[in-house]
Design a protein around this motif. Structure first.
Motif: not given
Length: 343
Positions: A176, A181-182, A178
């Motif tokens: 994902s 990005r993390k 997310a």
């Protein structure tokens, strides 16, 4: 995230995390106060210099044997990493997707001299896994930070400089936004711990296509990349710009096969990269993918950067760290996990 770096460096190297990551909001910093190099010019002014090769390679999988041998399997064949690094004249090699279990340090082929040591971290599911292999010349006073099964950082003093080598394995397609990005935010946080005067070598399988041209990222992208930029490539370039770094393997005009780091049937791309602080681009003599040899039969190709640095072999390497903390795993070889003896 594991506890932040436990560095105890002598002044003026004081570490602190800077302001909140601008990547979270999709904005980069201007870096107006920092000077960008006009062109890549190797520093040859020193009378005592030496060429040093650092590499990065997604190996697909690894096996650790009880005698300290590390092999990379493929199609019924295996590659001894000690012989591989000697053949390629590598002083350091960051590896990704090792699929090793647990964490530790192991001396390679100790009975035959053991010039190389691997520092690694992995997880029980045998996915991911990263590591860094160092020649004995670089092993004195090494600080290890095993951040996750996608990120490991080694710090040491050599060639009259403080070095931070980072082996990174970014989430690939299928994860994902997310998760991606993390990972980028975590990576940025660790890079920001280091003073810009230190040499920061960020290398690994970034699963990012930065594209053939610089196209808006002049000073970060050298204009000699490969293929078409994708969103992940854009994020990597934005990260590099934010951190005042450059993608080294885009700065040298090469034939396509020396820029391609991933090949699967007819699909040829450039997903593996080596990033370096802009202030130290002058130390780079060359950077290219190696399309021949054993790694030719693997999907990912070895990417090598050649540095021209001060030769300090005749002097004493500085001790940067206080090793009174018994939990920092430095200088202690750990027993191999029996699970790593399996394919």
């Amino acid at each position: 995230m594991e506890q932040a770096l436990r560095h105890k460096l002598e002044k003026p190297h004081e570490l602190e995390i800077q302001q909140k990551s601008p990547l979270a909001s999709g904005e980069g910093t201007s870096q107006e106060s920092r000077q960008e190099p006009e062109k890549l010019v190797t520093r040859k002014d020193s009378k005592k210099t030496v060429k040093v090769k650092f590499g990065t390679w997604n190996v697909g999988s690894m096996k650790l044997k009880n005698d300290g041998e590390i092999v990379v399997p493929n199609g019924g064949r295996s590659l001894n990493m000690t012989k591989f690094m000697e053949n390629k004249e590598l002083k350091a090699l960051s590896v990704q997707e090792t699929k090793l279990v647990g964490e530790g340090e192991v001396i390679l082929d100790e009975e035959f001299g053991g010039e190389y040591k691997m520092y690694y971290i992995g997880e029980s599911t045998r996915k991911n896994g990263v590591g860094i292999i160092l020649h004995s010349d670089l092993q004195k006073n090494v600080k290890v930070d095993r951040v996750s099964d996608r990120l490991i950082v080694l710090t040491f003093m050599k060639y009259d400089k403080v070095w931070h080598i980072i082996s990174a394995y970014a989430p690939h397609q299928g994860h994902s936004a997310a998760v991606k990005r993390k990972f980028m935010e975590e990576l940025e946080e660790y890079v920001r711990l280091f003073p810009e005067s230190d040499i920061i070598v960020l290398c690994g399988d970034m699963n990012a296509h930065v594209g053939e041209s610089s196209d808006g990222y002049e000073g970060v992208h050298g204009g000699s990349g490969f293929g078409i930029r994708n969103p992940e490539g854009g994020r990597l370039l934005k990260l590099a710009k934010t951190l005042n770094m450059a993608v080294v393997n885009t700065y040298f005009e090469k034939e396509g096969r020396y820029r391609i780091t991933y090949k699967n049937n007819k699909n040829e791309t450039q997903t593996d990269h080596i990033l370096l602080g802009k202030d130290h681009l002058g130390f780079i003599e060359d950077c290219e993918a190696i399309p021949d040899g054993f790694d030719e039969i693997l999907q990912h190709k070895l990417l090598v950067a050649e540095f021209l640095v001060k030769n300090d072999n005749e002097g004493e390497d500085q001790n940067l760290f206080d090793f009174s903390d018994k939990n920092n795993n430095v200088g202690e070889d750990q027993n191999l996990d029996e699970n790593n003896n399996e394919w």
